[in-house]
Design an enzyme around this catalytic site. Structure first.
Site, short mmCIF file in Angstrom:
data_model
loop_
_atom_site.label_atom_id
_atom_site.label_comp_id
_atom_site.label_asym_id
_atom_site.label_seq_id
_atom_site.Cartn_x
_atom_site.Cartn_y
_atom_site.Cartn_z
N LYS A 47 -25.20 28.26 -16.54
CA LYS A 47 -26.59 28.31 -16.13
C LYS A 47 -26.73 28.87 -14.73
CE LYS A 47 -26.94 23.84 -18.42
NZ LYS A 47 -27.05 22.39 -18.16
N GLY A 48 -25.62 28.89 -14.01
CA GLY A 48 -25.66 29.19 -12.58
C GLY A 48 -26.24 30.55 -12.22
N GLU A 103 -22.82 37.11 -11.95
CA GLU A 103 -22.29 35.77 -11.71
C GLU A 103 -22.89 35.18 -10.43
OE1 GLU A 103 -20.76 33.32 -12.80
OE2 GLU A 103 -18.92 33.79 -13.88
N ASP A 104 -22.95 33.87 -10.42
CA ASP A 104 -23.38 33.18 -9.21
C ASP A 104 -22.24 33.09 -8.20
OD1 ASP A 104 -21.98 31.58 -10.99
OD2 ASP A 104 -23.24 29.81 -10.74
N ASP A 107 -14.79 31.50 -7.85
CA ASP A 107 -13.99 30.56 -7.04
C ASP A 107 -12.51 30.88 -7.27
OD1 ASP A 107 -12.90 28.43 -5.75
OD2 ASP A 107 -13.92 26.87 -6.88
N LYS A 135 -15.54 32.97 -3.17
CA LYS A 135 -14.72 32.10 -2.31
C LYS A 135 -13.34 32.73 -2.10
CE LYS A 135 -16.75 27.60 -3.40
NZ LYS A 135 -16.44 26.26 -3.94
N PHE A 156 -17.60 23.35 -1.35
CA PHE A 156 -18.45 23.26 -2.52
C PHE A 156 -19.90 23.48 -2.10
CE2 PHE A 156 -20.72 21.33 -6.06
CZ PHE A 156 -20.05 21.90 -7.13
N VAL A 157 -20.55 24.42 -2.76
CA VAL A 157 -21.93 24.74 -2.38
C VAL A 157 -22.90 24.49 -3.54
CG1 VAL A 157 -21.29 26.45 -0.63
CG2 VAL A 157 -21.58 27.19 -3.02
N ASP A 163 -25.10 23.94 -8.98
CA ASP A 163 -25.45 22.52 -9.08
C ASP A 163 -24.34 21.59 -8.62
OD1 ASP A 163 -23.76 23.21 -11.39
OD2 ASP A 163 -24.10 21.12 -11.95
N ARG A 169 -30.03 23.02 -8.40
CA ARG A 169 -30.06 24.43 -8.81
C ARG A 169 -31.32 25.12 -8.30
NH1 ARG A 169 -26.10 25.34 -12.78
NH2 ARG A 169 -25.66 23.59 -14.16
P1 XMP Z 1 -13.65 29.79 -11.26
O1 XMP Z 1 -12.79 28.86 -10.45
O2 XMP Z 1 -13.17 29.90 -12.67
O3 XMP Z 1 -14.99 28.99 -11.30
O4 XMP Z 1 -13.87 31.11 -10.58
C1 XMP Z 1 -16.23 29.55 -11.39
C2 XMP Z 1 -17.20 28.48 -11.78
O5 XMP Z 1 -16.91 27.25 -11.09
C3 XMP Z 1 -18.09 26.65 -10.64
N1 XMP Z 1 -18.04 26.57 -9.16
C4 XMP Z 1 -18.98 26.03 -8.39
N2 XMP Z 1 -20.16 25.46 -8.70
N3 XMP Z 1 -20.55 25.06 -6.41
C5 XMP Z 1 -20.94 24.98 -7.71
O6 XMP Z 1 -22.01 24.47 -7.96
C6 XMP Z 1 -19.39 25.61 -6.01
O7 XMP Z 1 -19.10 25.65 -4.83
C7 XMP Z 1 -18.56 26.12 -7.07
N4 XMP Z 1 -17.34 26.73 -7.06
C8 XMP Z 1 -17.05 26.99 -8.37
C9 XMP Z 1 -19.21 27.53 -11.14
O8 XMP Z 1 -19.67 27.00 -12.34
C10 XMP Z 1 -18.58 28.87 -11.37
O9 XMP Z 1 -19.20 29.64 -12.38
MG MG Z 2 -21.68 23.67 -12.29
#
Ligand code: XMP
Ligand code: MG
Length: 184
Positions: A47-48, A103-104, A107, A135, A156-157, A163, A169
């Site tokens: 949903k992000g 993508e939002d 990470d 990140k 963590f943001v 969320d 969100r």
């Molecule tokens: P990866 O590690 O696979 O993860 O790149 C991507 C997904 O992890 C979640 N994610 C976050 N969600 N704050 C969030 O609310 C954060 O700081 C964060 N870091 C990772 C997110 O769902 C993303 O699509």
């Molecule tokens: Mg999430």
């Protein structure tokens, strides 16, 4: 929702609404230039990515379609595991399409690298990635991300689609949460 609604749950604002907005102007201009008059299929990851998709798509002048995918990466809390399950697949057939994943946040990059190989196996003309946030750990994964809004620290943001336990969100900015939020 704004900072005042969060009371002492907000630690600090990392990226303001204005910063997000002007960066999106730049990204959209770049995307329009790169794709010229090509049809683009924007693929948002629920949903992000809802906020980025809505704001980016409205800035694009070229012909675009939007489609959505929902995936869940196994693993709990704030870390993803790289094992991904499709909860909702795309409606569109990707054959011969220029696909831009929206993508939002990236990470570890595990979700994205899985998604990339999944979409590439469907015969698209091209697949590129646009992410609002990235990140530092993402650097460890060999995924070429064409469009990046902001590089952020390894914290963590929340906000702008992101969320914590499904909350926050709807913040117009990206911020960090006070430690007490995580402890209950
Ligand atoms: P990866 O590690 O696979 O993860 O790149 C991507 C997904 O992890 C979640 N994610 C976050 N969600 N704050 C969030 O609310 C954060 O700081 C964060 N870091 C990772 C997110 O769902 C993303 O699509
Ligand atoms: Mg999430």
């Amino acid at each position: 929702m704004d900072a005042a609604d969060m009371g002492d749950d907000l630690e600090r604002i990392l990226l303001s609404e204005e910063q997000l907005s002007s960066r999106l102007d730049e990204l959209a201009a770049q995307i329009d230039a790169d794709y010229a008059a090509k049809d683009v299929l924007l693929v948002g990851v629920l949903k992000g990515a809802v906020m980025v998709m809505a704001d980016l798509a409205r800035r694009l002048h070229g012909p675009v379609e939007m489609d959505w995918m929902a995936v869940s990466s196994y693993g709990s809390g704030t870390k993803s595991s790289g094992v991904v399950r499709i909860l909702k697949d795309l409606d569109a057939d990707l054959t011969g399409r220029h696909v831009l994943i929206v993508e939002d946040i990236i990470d570890s990059g595990l979700t994205l690298s899985w998604l990339l190989s999944n979409l590439r196996s469907r015969g698209p003309a091209s697949v590129e990635i646009a992410t609002m946030l990235r990140k530092p750990d993402a650097a460890k994964v060999e995924v070429d991300v064409r469009y990046v809004g902001f590089e952020i620290p390894n914290e963590f943001v929340v906000g702008y689609g992101l969320d914590y336990a499904e909350r926050y969100r709807n913040l117009p900015f990206v911020g960090t949460l006070a430690p007490h939020v995580y402890s209950h």
